[in-house]
Motif scaffolding. Structure first.
Motif, mmCIF file in Angstrom:
data_model
loop_
_atom_site.group_PDB
_atom_site.id
_atom_site.type_symbol
_atom_site.label_atom_id
_atom_site.label_comp_id
_atom_site.label_asym_id
_atom_site.label_seq_id
_atom_site.Cartn_x
_atom_site.Cartn_y
_atom_site.Cartn_z
ATOM 1 N N TYR A 324 -4.304 3.187 -2.093
ATOM 2 C CA TYR A 324 -3.729 2.686 -0.840
ATOM 3 C C TYR A 324 -2.994 3.837 -0.138
ATOM 4 O O TYR A 324 -1.966 4.319 -0.611
ATOM 5 N N ASN A 325 -3.568 4.294 0.965
ATOM 6 C CA ASN A 325 -3.047 5.449 1.709
ATOM 7 C C ASN A 325 -2.994 6.715 0.852
ATOM 8 O O ASN A 325 -2.192 7.624 1.099
ATOM 9 N N LYS A 326 -3.851 6.773 -0.158
ATOM 10 C CA LYS A 326 -3.891 7.923 -1.061
ATOM 11 C C LYS A 326 -5.349 8.236 -1.416
ATOM 12 O O LYS A 326 -6.213 7.371 -1.340
ATOM 13 N N LYS A 571 0.800 9.111 13.850
ATOM 14 C CA LYS A 571 -0.421 9.466 14.568
ATOM 15 C C LYS A 571 -0.102 9.939 15.988
ATOM 16 O O LYS A 571 0.829 9.447 16.633
ATOM 17 N N SER A 639 1.116 0.509 11.784
ATOM 18 C CA SER A 639 -0.257 1.021 11.642
ATOM 19 C C SER A 639 -0.423 2.459 12.117
ATOM 20 O O SER A 639 -1.457 3.065 11.884
ATOM 21 N N THR A 641 1.213 4.987 10.984
ATOM 22 C CA THR A 641 1.607 5.937 9.942
ATOM 23 C C THR A 641 1.172 5.435 8.570
ATOM 24 O O THR A 641 1.030 4.226 8.358
ATOM 25 N N THR A 642 0.964 6.370 7.673
ATOM 26 C CA THR A 642 0.709 6.036 6.265
ATOM 27 C C THR A 642 1.803 6.607 5.366
ATOM 28 O O THR A 642 1.702 6.535 4.150
ATOM 29 N N ASP A 643 2.827 7.193 5.974
ATOM 30 C CA ASP A 643 3.934 7.791 5.217
ATOM 31 C C ASP A 643 4.806 6.673 4.651
ATOM 32 O O ASP A 643 5.312 5.834 5.394
ATOM 33 N N TRP A 644 4.985 6.679 3.301
ATOM 34 C CA TRP A 644 5.748 5.580 2.699
ATOM 35 C C TRP A 644 7.232 5.627 3.070
ATOM 36 O O TRP A 644 7.954 4.664 2.859
ATOM 37 N N ILE A 647 6.590 3.521 6.568
ATOM 38 C CA ILE A 647 5.689 2.385 6.736
ATOM 39 C C ILE A 647 6.423 1.042 6.770
ATOM 40 O O ILE A 647 5.976 0.102 7.421
#
Length: 660
Positions: A324-326, A571, A639, A641-644, A647
């Motif tokens: 997930y996002n990785k 983004k 949506s 960003t995927t940075d934890w 998020i």
């Protein structure tokens, strides 16, 4: 309310005990100072008092256990009921959705002795006199890895171009690990009318691996980990009563002080399987989510080096722990790795959703596919060493009541393994990463407690217990002591090695649960930061006080500061909207440390709800030292960003949509 009542009850018990001890002490002095004919009566009463004292200790111990799961000088965790009044309104039983109006078109049956699978066409279709059914299968493989690296490398699979016709029942070649079956069903009454049905199967094939025998698990026992995501110990009791009964009646031991060390799945699993925090893993072996984790020291590597067969299975590809996002893994991390099967099944078969999760693929719940695989794998390896992890998300992740939908099937799977004596060589765990992280239940004290305290049950092989009875006893002692995923990591290493020193990079003060944990352990010594610690009593404060409002505004300022700090990970063309305080839901401070606060508030835009630990620096300054919790779903709000780090905080907006 539950915490306050428990504290008052314990205070009354302590007063009673102190009064009794004082009376007993004065009486003993009286007896020692009066050596008369009454000595016999004194000794008789003394003996009775000792008996009464022993009885009192037992009663006090029972009262203490009823009041708290952990009670010592540094940690006091209330033993709240799974059916506490504050959570009753959130509780209901969920029925699993119907996957299909028709049964699965095919099934596979394992013959353990010959290690072969037979593919069978369902008799429901065979017995239809007005139907003609013809089926063929194609094998699915993990696709050959090209030299060029892609972020989707771990999702790769390929289907062989040939489709092999089968009869009603046919033995499958031993090399076929995954396969898709295509069946064409024609109506004899109307030959032009036909339908196509598909199914997909995973087989535990013989990979000709070197295996060692461990018939009774007395030394080098196997390890079987069955993990159900987002399941607290209390919610296991509440939503999976049949599974809970199987565990309680078959020698499984629970840890009632087991506490998570981070927010969501990934940072709580990494300590179990590597002994590190994610931040340490980033520094040592995983520089970025965009690269593979193949070089990281996961425990399955240690077990593989010691001759164990290794397995990792997760049931939903899109949100799996390592993907997930990785990037995930460039090469299969274990001997048996079901990701190609899961990715293919979600693309090739119709999906039935349940609480926004993929619950069924085709006619079968995804969890049932995994349970069948567990049964087959354990049957084939019941006399040989293995390290196997099975992680389930689909029926538990998004709703506190959802686990009830698979309670019956989970209990049946465990019962089969137990009654067949197939777990006699394995240390078996049923555990979770954390409790439910979303929903209104998180606004209650019980929900706050549950989110931090996942389920953890362990069963030792009978032969291992007979050889090391003190280890089972030590684990039992630890039932009511503060423990963490780092302790579990060292416990797993303990089963692998008797001699080498056991250390965890992320917690040098943690140790194997096969040894007694310190009776006065702090969260810090267990590797648990303040925000996740459940050891302290809290007192509610007035939401409308000036201090409460000052702290609330500081929290919002801190949330906005974090979105600015990590804005480079958003983004292009987007930004995080500036958050504003909508409402303060609750605020309380620690009784023993009044300068530490727990704040629950709601922000705009997006109505995000956050639970935040705040520390007072001075009369005008406050700090948020660690992580924050988002206690309602953020969905697609983040949506961009995927940075934890972002998020759960960021409310994404297009830059050109902002008002001038």
């Amino acid at each position: 309310m539950a915490e306050k009542e428990c504290t008052q009850k314990n205070t009354r018990d302590v007063i009673k005990t102190m009064t009794f001890i004082l009376f007993l002490t004065l009486f003993m002095f009286y007896c020692m100072g009066n050596e008369t004919k009454d000595d016999y009566d004194c000794r008789q009463l003394e003996n009775s008092s000792v008996a009464l004292k022993n009885q009192t200790v037992i009663l006090d111990e029972k009262a203490f256990k009823n009041g708290f799961t952990v009670w010592d000088d540094n940690c006091r965790i209330p033993n709240v009921s799974a059916f506490d009044d504050s959570v009753k309104k959130f509780v209901k039983k969920e029925k699993s959705p119907k996957c299909s109006s028709l049964p699965s078109v095919t099934s596979v049956i394992l013959d353990v002795k010959s290690w072969t699978y037979t593919l069978k066409i369902n008799k429901f279709y065979q017995n239809k006199a007005d139907l003609n059914i013809s089926c063929c299968y194609s094998s699915i493989h993990r696709k050959y890895l090209k030299s060029k690296r892609s972020f989707n490398d771990d999702d790769r699979y390929t289907i062989e171009p040939s489709c092999h016709p089968i009869k009603n029942s046919e033995i499958i070649p031993k090399t076929v690990e995954f396969m898709v079956v295509n069946c064409k069903i024609r109506s004899l009454k109307n030959p032009s009318k036909s339908t196509t049905r598909r199914n997909i199967h995973a087989m535990v094939i013989d990979k000709q691996l070197n295996r060692f025998s461990n018939l009774n698990g007395t030394s080098k026992p196997s390890v079987l980990i069955i993990a159900i995501d987002s399941l607290s110990r209390l919610n296991l009791i509440r939503s999976m009563p049949k599974t809970y009964e199987v565990l309680e009646n078959n020698g499984f031991l629970s840890l009632e002080g087991y506490t998570k060390v981070a927010d969501n799945t990934f940072p709580n699993v990494i300590p179990i399987l590597s002994g590190m925090f994610v931040e340490q893993m980033i520094k040592t072996c995983w520089k970025s989510p965009k690269i593979e984790m193949d070089q990281c020291p996961f425990l399955w590597k240690n077990f593989k080096e010691s001759g164990y067969v290794t397995t990792y299975v997760e049931d939903q590809s899109g949100m799996s722990t390592y993907n997930y996002n990785k990037y995930g893994f460039r090469n299969a991390p274990t001997d048996y790795y079901l990701r190609p099967f899961m990715v293919a099944s979600e693309k090739l078969l119709p999906i039935t959703k349940f609480n926004a999760m993929n619950f069924c693929v085709g006619s079968t719940p995804i969890a049932e596919h995994i349970y069948h695989y567990i049964e087959d794998f354990v049957s084939l390896h019941k006399d040989h060493g293995y390290f196997a992890v099975f992680w389930l998300n689909t029926f538990s992740h998004n709703d506190v009541n959802a686990p009830s939908s698979m309670d019956q099937k989970t209990a049946e799977m465990l019962t089969k393994l137990l009654t067949r004596n197939q777990l006699n060589n394995a240390v078996t765990f049923l555990l979770s990463d954390h409790g439910m992280r979303f929903g209104e239940i998180l606004e209650t004290y019980v929900g706050w407690l549950e989110e931090r305290m996942p389920a953890l049950y362990m069963r030792l092989p009978p032969g291992y217990t007979a050889k090391y009875p003190e280890r089972r006893q030590n684990f039992l002692v630890n039932k009511n002591r503060l423990t963490s995923p780092f302790d579990l990591h060292l416990t797993l290493k303990n089963f692998l090695s008797e001699d080498e020193p056991l250390t965890a990079i992320g917690c040098i003060t943690c140790h194997s649960l096969l040894r007694p944990v310190s009776v006065n352990r702090t969260c810090e010594l267990a590797g648990i930061e303040s925000h996740w610690c459940t050891c302290d009593a809290y007192e509610e404060l007035d939401n409308n006080s000036s201090v409460s409002m000052t702290i609330s505004q500081h929290v919002v300022t801190e949330l906005n500061a974090r979105t600015i700090k990590y804005k480079m990970n958003i983004k292009k063309g987007f930004m995080c909207s500036k958050l504003k305080l909508h409402s303060l839901i609750s605020i309380r401070h620690k009784v023993n440390r009044p300068s530490e606060y727990l704040v629950v508030l709601e922000t705009l835009p997006g109505h995000g709800k956050f639970s935040v630990t705040v520390k007072k620096i001075n009369d005008t300054h406050f700090g948020v030292p660690g992580d924050v919790s988002r206690i309602n779903m953020y969905g697609s709000q983040s949506s961009c960003t995927t940075d934890w780090n972002l998020i759960k905080i960021c409310y994404c907006v297009r830059i050109n949509e902002l008002k001038p």
